[in-house]
Design a protein around this motif. Structure first.
Motif, PDB file in Angstrom:
ATOM      1  N   PRO A   4      40.146 -26.425  29.601  1.00 12.75           N
ATOM      2  CA  PRO A   4      39.242 -27.581  29.655  1.00 12.75           C
ATOM      3  C   PRO A   4      39.333 -28.330  30.977  1.00 12.75           C
ATOM      4  O   PRO A   4      38.306 -28.754  31.539  1.00 12.75           O
ATOM      5  N   TYR A   5      40.541 -28.513  31.503  1.00  9.41           N
ATOM      6  CA  TYR A   5      40.709 -29.200  32.786  1.00  9.41           C
ATOM      7  C   TYR A   5      40.081 -28.402  33.918  1.00  9.41           C
ATOM      8  O   TYR A   5      39.370 -28.948  34.771  1.00  9.41           O
ATOM      9  N   VAL A   6      40.336 -27.090  33.919  1.00 11.87           N
ATOM     10  CA  VAL A   6      39.785 -26.250  34.987  1.00 11.87           C
ATOM     11  C   VAL A   6      38.261 -26.261  34.954  1.00 11.87           C
ATOM     12  O   VAL A   6      37.600 -26.444  35.986  1.00 11.87           O
ATOM     13  N   MET A   7      37.691 -26.092  33.775  1.00 11.83           N
ATOM     14  CA  MET A   7      36.235 -26.028  33.655  1.00 11.83           C
ATOM     15  C   MET A   7      35.566 -27.363  33.959  1.00 11.83           C
ATOM     16  O   MET A   7      34.591 -27.431  34.723  1.00 11.83           O
ATOM     17  N   ILE A   8      36.073 -28.429  33.354  1.00 11.21           N
ATOM     18  CA  ILE A   8      35.379 -29.721  33.435  1.00 11.21           C
ATOM     19  C   ILE A   8      35.738 -30.487  34.704  1.00 11.21           C
ATOM     20  O   ILE A   8      34.857 -31.041  35.374  1.00 11.21           O
ATOM     21  N   GLU A   9      37.011 -30.505  35.061  1.00  5.49           N
ATOM     22  CA  GLU A   9      37.440 -31.295  36.211  1.00  5.49           C
ATOM     23  C   GLU A   9      37.374 -30.510  37.529  1.00  5.49           C
ATOM     24  O   GLU A   9      36.940 -31.051  38.551  1.00  5.49           O
ATOM     25  N   LEU A  10      37.816 -29.235  37.528  1.00  6.15           N
ATOM     26  CA  LEU A  10      37.833 -28.468  38.785  1.00  6.15           C
ATOM     27  C   LEU A  10      36.501 -27.779  39.059  1.00  6.15           C
ATOM     28  O   LEU A  10      36.043 -27.752  40.214  1.00  6.15           O
ATOM     29  N   PHE A  11      35.874 -27.205  38.018  1.00  3.38           N
ATOM     30  CA  PHE A  11      34.609 -26.506  38.215  1.00  3.38           C
ATOM     31  C   PHE A  11      33.403 -27.411  38.012  1.00  3.38           C
ATOM     32  O   PHE A  11      32.279 -27.005  38.307  1.00  3.38           O
ATOM     33  N   GLY A  12      33.603 -28.617  37.487  1.00  6.38           N
ATOM     34  CA  GLY A  12      32.517 -29.567  37.317  1.00  6.38           C
ATOM     35  C   GLY A  12      31.499 -29.172  36.265  1.00  6.38           C
ATOM     36  O   GLY A  12      30.320 -29.536  36.370  1.00  6.38           O
ATOM     37  N   ARG A  13      31.934 -28.487  35.218  1.00  5.50           N
ATOM     38  CA  ARG A  13      31.026 -28.076  34.144  1.00  5.50           C
ATOM     39  C   ARG A  13      31.108 -29.068  32.978  1.00  5.50           C
ATOM     40  O   ARG A  13      32.052 -29.849  32.853  1.00  5.50           O
ATOM     41  N   SER A  14      30.128 -29.005  32.066  1.00  4.56           N
ATOM     42  CA  SER A  14      30.061 -29.941  30.947  1.00  4.56           C
ATOM     43  C   SER A  14      30.913 -29.461  29.774  1.00  4.56           C
ATOM     44  O   SER A  14      31.227 -28.266  29.673  1.00  4.56           O
TER      45      SER A  14
ATOM     46  N   GLY B  89      49.799 -28.292  31.495  1.00  2.00           N
ATOM     47  CA  GLY B  89      49.204 -29.591  31.771  1.00  2.00           C
ATOM     48  C   GLY B  89      49.847 -30.292  32.942  1.00  2.00           C
ATOM     49  O   GLY B  89      49.164 -30.925  33.757  1.00  2.00           O
ATOM     50  N   ALA B  90      51.173 -30.187  33.053  1.00  3.02           N
ATOM     51  CA  ALA B  90      51.880 -30.838  34.155  1.00  3.02           C
ATOM     52  C   ALA B  90      51.685 -30.097  35.473  1.00  3.02           C
ATOM     53  O   ALA B  90      51.692 -30.716  36.546  1.00  3.02           O
ATOM     54  N   ALA B  91      51.506 -28.785  35.406  1.00  4.18           N
ATOM     55  CA  ALA B  91      51.416 -27.984  36.627  1.00  4.18           C
ATOM     56  C   ALA B  91      50.034 -28.004  37.262  1.00  4.18           C
ATOM     57  O   ALA B  91      49.903 -27.889  38.482  1.00  4.18           O
ATOM     58  N   LEU B  92      48.989 -28.140  36.448  1.00  2.00           N
ATOM     59  CA  LEU B  92      47.627 -28.102  36.992  1.00  2.00           C
ATOM     60  C   LEU B  92      47.318 -29.358  37.806  1.00  2.00           C
ATOM     61  O   LEU B  92      47.641 -30.467  37.399  1.00  2.00           O
ATOM     62  N   SER B  93      46.685 -29.138  38.952  1.00  2.04           N
ATOM     63  CA  SER B  93      46.243 -30.281  39.758  1.00  2.04           C
ATOM     64  C   SER B  93      44.904 -29.957  40.407  1.00  2.04           C
ATOM     65  O   SER B  93      43.851 -30.308  39.883  1.00  2.04           O
ATOM     66  N   SER B  94      44.941 -29.245  41.512  1.00  2.00           N
ATOM     67  CA  SER B  94      43.705 -28.960  42.236  1.00  2.00           C
ATOM     68  C   SER B  94      43.388 -27.468  42.301  1.00  2.00           C
ATOM     69  O   SER B  94      42.443 -27.063  42.975  1.00  2.00           O
ATOM     70  N   THR B  95      44.162 -26.653  41.608  1.00  2.00           N
ATOM     71  CA  THR B  95      43.954 -25.215  41.660  1.00  2.00           C
ATOM     72  C   THR B  95      44.260 -24.600  40.308  1.00  2.00           C
ATOM     73  O   THR B  95      45.014 -25.165  39.504  1.00  2.00           O
ATOM     74  N   VAL B  96      43.698 -23.415  40.051  1.00  2.00           N
ATOM     75  CA  VAL B  96      43.889 -22.726  38.776  1.00  2.00           C
ATOM     76  C   VAL B  96      45.130 -21.838  38.781  1.00  2.00           C
ATOM     77  O   VAL B  96      45.538 -21.330  37.735  1.00  2.00           O
ATOM     78  N   TRP B  97      45.788 -21.690  39.923  1.00  2.00           N
ATOM     79  CA  TRP B  97      46.887 -20.732  40.039  1.00  2.00           C
ATOM     80  C   TRP B  97      48.083 -21.003  39.125  1.00  2.00           C
ATOM     81  O   TRP B  97      48.682 -20.045  38.603  1.00  2.00           O
ATOM     82  N   PRO B  98      48.479 -22.265  38.892  1.00  2.00           N
ATOM     83  CA  PRO B  98      49.586 -22.462  37.933  1.00  2.00           C
ATOM     84  C   PRO B  98      49.294 -21.871  36.560  1.00  2.00           C
ATOM     85  O   PRO B  98      50.193 -21.324  35.912  1.00  2.00           O
ATOM     86  N   LEU B  99      48.053 -21.968  36.108  1.00  2.00           N
ATOM     87  CA  LEU B  99      47.671 -21.396  34.816  1.00  2.00           C
ATOM     88  C   LEU B  99      47.837 -19.883  34.828  1.00  2.00           C
ATOM     89  O   LEU B  99      48.389 -19.289  33.887  1.00  2.00           O
ATOM     90  N   ILE B 100      47.379 -19.238  35.892  1.00  2.00           N
ATOM     91  CA  ILE B 100      47.463 -17.776  35.986  1.00  2.00           C
ATOM     92  C   ILE B 100      48.923 -17.320  36.031  1.00  2.00           C
ATOM     93  O   ILE B 100      49.310 -16.335  35.384  1.00  2.00           O
ATOM     94  N   VAL B 101      49.758 -18.035  36.780  1.00  2.00           N
ATOM     95  CA  VAL B 101      51.171 -17.658  36.905  1.00  2.00           C
ATOM     96  C   VAL B 101      51.873 -17.755  35.546  1.00  2.00           C
ATOM     97  O   VAL B 101      52.622 -16.850  35.141  1.00  2.00           O
ATOM     98  N   ILE B 102      51.637 -18.836  34.817  1.00  2.00           N
ATOM     99  CA  ILE B 102      52.292 -19.023  33.515  1.00  2.00           C
ATOM    100  C   ILE B 102      51.831 -17.953  32.525  1.00  2.00           C
ATOM    101  O   ILE B 102      52.633 -17.401  31.767  1.00  2.00           O
ATOM    102  N   MET B 103      50.543 -17.630  32.528  1.00  2.00           N
ATOM    103  CA  MET B 103      50.035 -16.581  31.635  1.00  2.00           C
ATOM    104  C   MET B 103      50.636 -15.227  31.976  1.00  2.00           C
ATOM    105  O   MET B 103      50.954 -14.426  31.090  1.00  2.00           O
TER     106      MET B 103
END
Length: 406
Positions: free
Chosen positions: A242-252, A368-382
């Motif tokens: 949700p953060y990546v889509m709505i906040e980083l990608f600017g989607r609804s 949640g704590a790792a995400l900021s301005s990039t999607v890479w923390p999500l990919i690394v954890i997965m």
């Protein structure tokens, strides 16, 4: 020989009971997924940051993990039906608290109550299947139940996004009250007791002995850890997408909900494949295929992001195949865990389910704590979760399950 055949012969389950198991199993996934598109809006409405609002997800998962440790053994002692009915009533109470919450503290408390009740459907549907079916059929039947159950997370974010857009974030909890109420009525009307070998009154001592037997089983831990790490990979995505889509990608929020439908579609496909071929392939080969597909899919996601494709399909395209992989791994892993000791199916379902959800509860706040301005923390954890699932598989690879006791 006749005794053996009698033990393997199980009564056929009517379609109405399968529909009931799907409905009660869907209660908790709806509670997890429906409000996800509303999380950024909830943070703004309640005046908290996104990390704080994510506690409503991570603590929900943690409460599910704790609740399953209690609900499974209780159902071994008192029966599946009364424990399930009380659980659904508790879910309704928590949903009402969330609906009326005016502060983040009350909302979080309501989510915990919701989770403690909702996990009854997930835990006991597995135990009921084990009550009714022989060991060789459990994976196929769990797959069919979870395939139907996957409709809930498929449509939940879409419904939640639309409700958020037109009515605000509280509307999702009103929907959950309605669905949970129908599931409670359906269960009261249609569910008969399936646990006809309930434990004696010495429940505490027998519970400890049962857990001790499961804890000493290498196969139980292998199946449990595989399902735990595969689930953690999914819940990591659930927490961060949700953060990546709505906040980083600017989607609804509504667009997030539409894209998210790809994930449970893949899960349904994987469960359908498991239902058709698990009995002939065996659980270990299903798990191996699923874990390798997960790792390959995450590698594809990383390649797309590294190539600069910062668009929703770069996330949700690979997640479609990770959904397929989960549909291959989870039913076989769960079936393996609850079949190590069939006489402790409720406790085994609760314990394995607790780790399955508990790993997600740990992964979600880290994302949640790792995400900021990039999607890479999500990919690394997965990726880490996927690799740990493959390592865990070595505990059961190449081994044969012992004959069930009881």
């Amino acid at each position: 020989m006749n005794h053996h055949n009698a033990a393997e012969a199980r009564p056929a389950v009517k379609p109405g009971l399968i529909a009931l198991l799907i409905a009660v199993s869907a209660v908790s996934p709806l509670g997890i997924n429906m409000y996800l598109p509303s999380m950024p809006g909830m943070a703004r409405a309640l005046g908290v940051d996104f990390t704080t609002i994510q506690l409503t997800l991570s603590l929900y998962l943690g409460a599910m993990a704790l609740g399953q440790l209690i609900i499974g053994p209780l159902s071994d002692r008192f029966g599946r039906r009364p424990v399930l009915l009380i659980g659904l009533l508790t879910f309704l109470t928590g949903s009402a608290l969330c609906l009326t919450a005016q502060s983040i503290g009350v909302l979080i408390f309501g989510r915990i109550v919701q989770a403690l009740g909702g996990c009854a459907g997930v835990t006991l549907s597995r135990a009921i299947v084990r009550d009714l079916y022989g060991r060789n059929q459990v994976a196929s039947m769990i797959a069919y139940v979870t395939m139907g159950m996957a409709v809930a997370p498929m449509i939940a974010p879409t419904i939640g996004g639309l409700l958020e857009t037109f009515f605000g974030w509280r509307a999702s909890f009103a929907f959950l009250i309605g669905f949970g109420g129908l599931a409670l009525v359906f269960a009261y009307w249609r569910l008969s007791e399936t646990n006809h070998n309930r434990a004696s009154g010495e429940a505490a001592r027998e519970l400890l002995q049962g857990y001790g037997s499961l804890f000493r089983s290498r196969q139980f831990w292998g199946y449990t850890l595989v399902t735990g790490f595969v689930s953690a990979m999914f819940f990591s995505f659930l927490a961060g997408a949700p953060y990546v889509m709505i906040e980083l990608f600017g989607r609804s929020p509504a667009e997030y909900g539409l894209y998210f439908a790809m994930v449970p579609c893949g899960y349904m496909l994987g469960n359908f494949a498991t239902g058709r071929i698990a009995a002939t392939m065996g659980p270990n080969r299903m798990i191996l295929a699923g874990t390798l597909l997960s790792l390959t899919s995450i590698a594809a996601m990383a390649a797309l992001i590294a190539a600069g494709f910062l668009v929703p399909v770069a996330l949700f395209g690979p997640m479609l195949f990770i959904g397929v992989a989960n549909g291959l791994v989870l039913p076989s892993g769960i079936a393996g865990a609850v079949s190590v000791r069939p006489d402790l199916a409720g406790a085994a379902s609760g314990l394995s389910g607790s780790f399955q959800i508990g790993f997600g509860a740990v992964a979600a706040p880290i994302v949640g704590a790792a995400l900021s301005s990039t999607v890479w923390p999500l990919i690394v954890i997965m990726t880490i979760c996927s690799l740990l699932a493959i390592v865990s598989f070595t505990l059961v690879a190449g081994q044969h399950r012992p004959a069930p006791r009881g």
